[in-house]
Design a protein around this motif. Sequence first.
Motif, PDB file in Angstrom:
ATOM      1  N   LYS A 146       0.861  -1.177   0.000  1.00  0.00           N
ATOM      2  CA  LYS A 146       0.000   0.000   0.000  1.00  0.00           C
ATOM      3  C   LYS A 146       0.901   1.231   0.000  1.00  0.00           C
ATOM      4  O   LYS A 146       1.808   1.347   0.826  1.00  0.00           O
ATOM      5  N   VAL A 147       0.680   2.143  -0.951  1.00  0.00           N
ATOM      6  CA  VAL A 147       1.557   3.293  -1.143  1.00  0.00           C
ATOM      7  C   VAL A 147       0.767   4.587  -1.326  1.00  0.00           C
ATOM      8  O   VAL A 147      -0.433   4.556  -1.609  1.00  0.00           O
ATOM      9  N   VAL A 158      -3.631   7.408  -2.802  1.00  0.00           N
ATOM     10  CA  VAL A 158      -3.270   6.175  -2.101  1.00  0.00           C
ATOM     11  C   VAL A 158      -3.762   4.993  -2.918  1.00  0.00           C
ATOM     12  O   VAL A 158      -4.897   4.980  -3.389  1.00  0.00           O
ATOM     13  N   GLY A 159      -2.901   4.010  -3.102  1.00  0.00           N
ATOM     14  CA  GLY A 159      -3.259   2.824  -3.863  1.00  0.00           C
ATOM     15  C   GLY A 159      -2.287   1.698  -3.571  1.00  0.00           C
ATOM     16  O   GLY A 159      -1.673   1.658  -2.503  1.00  0.00           O
ATOM     17  N   TYR A 160      -2.101   0.800  -4.531  1.00  0.00           N
ATOM     18  CA  TYR A 160      -1.224  -0.350  -4.362  1.00  0.00           C
ATOM     19  C   TYR A 160      -0.157  -0.341  -5.449  1.00  0.00           C
ATOM     20  O   TYR A 160      -0.440  -0.035  -6.608  1.00  0.00           O
ATOM     21  N   ALA A 161       1.066  -0.701  -5.062  1.00  0.00           N
ATOM     22  CA  ALA A 161       2.164  -0.742  -6.016  1.00  0.00           C
ATOM     23  C   ALA A 161       2.004  -1.937  -6.941  1.00  0.00           C
ATOM     24  O   ALA A 161       1.540  -3.000  -6.542  1.00  0.00           O
ATOM     25  N   ILE A 171       0.971   2.587  -9.972  1.00  0.00           N
ATOM     26  CA  ILE A 171       0.111   2.640  -8.794  1.00  0.00           C
ATOM     27  C   ILE A 171      -1.281   2.260  -9.263  1.00  0.00           C
ATOM     28  O   ILE A 171      -1.734   2.685 -10.330  1.00  0.00           O
ATOM     29  N   MET A 172      -1.938   1.407  -8.466  1.00  0.00           N
ATOM     30  CA  MET A 172      -3.284   0.932  -8.816  1.00  0.00           C
ATOM     31  C   MET A 172      -4.261   1.333  -7.726  1.00  0.00           C
ATOM     32  O   MET A 172      -3.924   1.315  -6.546  1.00  0.00           O
ATOM     33  N   ILE A 173      -5.464   1.694  -8.129  1.00  0.00           N
ATOM     34  CA  ILE A 173      -6.551   1.892  -7.174  1.00  0.00           C
ATOM     35  C   ILE A 173      -7.650   0.896  -7.527  1.00  0.00           C
ATOM     36  O   ILE A 173      -7.900   0.618  -8.691  1.00  0.00           O
ATOM     37  N   VAL A 183      -1.780   3.505 -13.249  1.00  0.00           N
ATOM     38  CA  VAL A 183      -1.030   4.494 -14.012  1.00  0.00           C
ATOM     39  C   VAL A 183       0.447   4.300 -13.708  1.00  0.00           C
ATOM     40  O   VAL A 183       0.821   3.969 -12.583  1.00  0.00           O
ATOM     41  N   SER A 184       1.296   4.500 -14.725  1.00  0.00           N
ATOM     42  CA  SER A 184       2.746   4.410 -14.525  1.00  0.00           C
ATOM     43  C   SER A 184       3.220   5.582 -13.687  1.00  0.00           C
ATOM     44  O   SER A 184       2.747   6.708 -13.840  1.00  0.00           O
ATOM     45  N   ILE A 185       4.186   5.302 -12.797  1.00  0.00           N
ATOM     46  CA  ILE A 185       4.731   6.334 -11.911  1.00  0.00           C
ATOM     47  C   ILE A 185       6.110   5.889 -11.462  1.00  0.00           C
ATOM     48  O   ILE A 185       6.375   4.689 -11.351  1.00  0.00           O
ATOM     49  N   SER A 186       6.981   6.830 -11.208  1.00  0.00           N
ATOM     50  CA  SER A 186       8.318   6.500 -10.722  1.00  0.00           C
ATOM     51  C   SER A 186       8.237   5.999  -9.283  1.00  0.00           C
ATOM     52  O   SER A 186       7.515   6.565  -8.453  1.00  0.00           O
ATOM     53  N   ALA A 187       8.973   4.949  -8.981  1.00  0.00           N
ATOM     54  CA  ALA A 187       9.001   4.407  -7.619  1.00  0.00           C
ATOM     55  C   ALA A 187       9.526   5.447  -6.634  1.00  0.00           C
ATOM     56  O   ALA A 187       9.190   5.413  -5.446  1.00  0.00           O
TER      57      ALA A 187
END
Length: 194
Positions: A146-147, A158-161, A171-173, A183-187
């Motif tokens: 959870k990130v 807030v979502g899940y990696a 990140i996923m919701i 959606v793609s996102i930098s770690a």
Amino acid sequence: MRKAMEICGQIHSVSPVGNVTDESEACPKHWFVALVQMNCEKTANKKLQLLNFETFLPIQIEMHQWSDRRKKVERVVIPMMIFVKLTTKELEKVRNLSFIYRFLTAPGEHKPAIIPDEQIEQFKFMLGNADSEITMEPLTIRKGDKVRVRRGLLRGLVGYASVDSDGNSKIMIVIDCLGCASVSISAKDLEHVK
């Protein structure tokens, strides 16, 4: 009392009776991480202590074996870093010391990062009681964690990696009954949510 509030830059009218804040409330101290030159951690730590600052330099004593002798050696657990407990006013003074390179900041932030007291206490406990070598490892975000997004247009989401087929971070919701939007996102833009 008034002197303590003046030091913090907060002058309030002090009532002679009740509801008087003490110095710790007027000027809270937080743990910060000061960065210093390599192999200068112990010297910089002593200098900060001589200036009456509370410090914590994580050191572990190890037994080293050479062909002709054995010797106890102090090893700095986190090279180039010293924990210093400061008020915001003291932070500015320490920042200007010649032997302090800078203060550690969180990724994407400009203010020095505050380390919670309980994390310092747990680290001290670990150092005092561990019977094997303590190492520092990066906190990695794994698929399913959870990130929260900490910067950019999606800040606060807030979502899940997740990881796509090319190995890129996402990140996923969850959307009930439909699945997940991702959606793609930098770690580097993500942090764990407790």
